[in-house]
Design an enzyme around this catalytic site. Structure first.
Site, PDB file in Angstrom:
ATOM      1  CG  ASN A   9      -9.101 -68.011-153.046  1.00 46.72           C
ATOM      2  OD1 ASN A   9      -8.944 -67.409-154.105  1.00 46.72           O
ATOM      3  ND2 ASN A   9      -8.613 -69.213-152.836  1.00 46.72           N
ATOM      4  CG  ASN A 181       0.941 -81.046-145.345  1.00 43.18           C
ATOM      5  OD1 ASN A 181       1.409 -81.753-146.237  1.00 43.18           O
ATOM      6  ND2 ASN A 181      -0.310 -80.628-145.365  1.00 43.18           N
ATOM      7  N   GLY A 209       1.636 -81.544-138.098  1.00 46.00           N
ATOM      8  CA  GLY A 209       0.373 -81.394-137.361  1.00 46.00           C
ATOM      9  C   GLY A 209       0.638 -81.145-135.881  1.00 46.00           C
ATOM     10  CB  THR A 235      -9.398 -74.352-141.494  1.00 43.60           C
ATOM     11  OG1 THR A 235     -10.376 -75.331-141.271  1.00 43.60           O
ATOM     12  CG2 THR A 235      -9.373 -73.947-142.952  1.00 43.60           C
ATOM     13  CG  ASP A 239      -2.654 -70.652-144.745  1.00 40.62           C
ATOM     14  OD1 ASP A 239      -1.792 -71.116-145.517  1.00 40.62           O
ATOM     15  OD2 ASP A 239      -3.871 -70.646-145.000  1.00 40.62           O
ATOM     16  CB  SER A 269      -4.107 -70.396-135.568  1.00 39.05           C
ATOM     17  OG  SER A 269      -3.660 -71.634-136.072  1.00 39.05           O
TER      18      SER A 269
END
Ligand code: ADP
Length: 290
Positions: A9, A181, A209, A235, A239, A269
């Site tokens: 995307n 998650n 998390g 965000t 991934d 990340s």
């Protein structure tokens, strides 16, 4: 080689102080585009770690598709088996960021044209992979076909069940690893997480998390603690976790070690902006683990 089957995307991010109501027009404060799609993100996470990575996905021949492919190539992701559809748009996510909340509209476009027919044409790549990684931003029927091929040919497959609305019960037995998650886990298996984990030992790995992740090893519950950091943007944490977990497994780590590696990688990340922006190189992850 690790193969990622999934979405590609372009994220179109609009920031505004005022979200328009019905019939209203408001001025925004900034606009930016970012490469995204869970499939592409997870492929980049793996390639950054230095592993040979192949992507199976679909784009339009519009400028977003061209840019997304160019960026994947620059990240050393093999895009030979990304299908191009001239009469369809590349997938986009329009993200309206305001102080109150984020509002997201996803138009899957070409991602929806990745069907079992395309998968059959690139079956050899799947069969030849050390491990396959897949998510749910492509048609469910395509996911099922990939999972079946992997099962038939003993190729381990990590299924990241996101977005969870596209999850099908039959995926559970076909996948080697399932990595929801917490909220995805509850939506698939119900409130009793202990019980769900015990039902799927060494398969169901739930990310928590900043707390890290947990699974059941057949005898006991294993909590793999997260790394304490000052998050800037979470965000793409999932991934990075999924890509890094698959990397760990492909490099011969056991589940616990691979989860710890993935926690370390994902914690790096979240210290930078953007889904792909903070994805680390191998050296950075090893440093965090040491
Ligand atoms: P998702 O991003 O898919 O919602 P999680 O929020 O569970 O999934 O995050 C995935 C992984 O990213 C976690 O298992 C953890 O390793 C890492 N992570 C997420 N948020 C943080 C944080 N604030 N600090 C450190 N690690 C984090």
């Amino acid at each position: 080689m690790i193969t990622v089957v999934g979405s590609i995307n372009m994220d179109l991010v609009v920031e505004t102080n005022h979200v328009p109501g019905k019939g209203e027009t408001k001025l925004g404060t900034s606009f930016s585009t970012h490469f995204g799609g869970k499939g592409a993100n997870q492929a980049v996470a793996i390639a950054r770690l230095g592993k040979e990575t192949g992507m199976i996905g679909a784009c339009g021949t519009d400028s977003y598709g061209e840019k997304a492919l160019k960026s994947l190539k620059q990240e050393n992701v093999n895009t030979e088996n990304v299908f191009l559809f001239p009469n369809e748009t590349t997938g986009i996510a329009t993200i309206i960021v305001s102080e109150a909340d984020n509002r997201i509209i996803v138009v899957p476009g070409a991602n929806n044209l990745l069907t079992s027919g395309e998968i059959e044409r690139v079956k050899q790549q799947i069969i030849g992979s050390e491990i396959v990684v897949i998510q749910l931003e492509i048609p469910a029927e395509t996911v099922q076909t990939v999972l079946k091929i992997c099962k038939e040919h003993d190729v381990p497959v990590v299924l990241n069940p996101a977005p969870v609305d596209n999850f099908k019960e039959k995926f559970i037995d076909l996948a080697t690893y399932l990595t929801p998650n917490e909220s995805e886990c509850i939506s698939i298996f119900g409130e009793n997480m202990e019980q769900s984990l015990e039902r799927y030992p060494n398969k169901l790995i739930v990310t928590l998390g900043d707390q890290g992740a947990r699974y059941y090893d057949g005898e006991k519950h294993i909590f793999v603690e997260g790394f304490r950091v000052e998050p800037v943007d979470t965000t793409g944490a999932g991934d990075t976790f999924n890509g890094s977990f698959a990397y760990g497994l492909a490099e011969g780590m056991g589940i616990e070690e691979a989860v710890r590696f993935a926690n370390a990688s994902a914690s790096i990340s979240v210290e930078k902006q953007g889904a792909q922006g903070g994805m680390p190189a191998l050296g950075e992850v090893l440093l965090r683990l040491s």
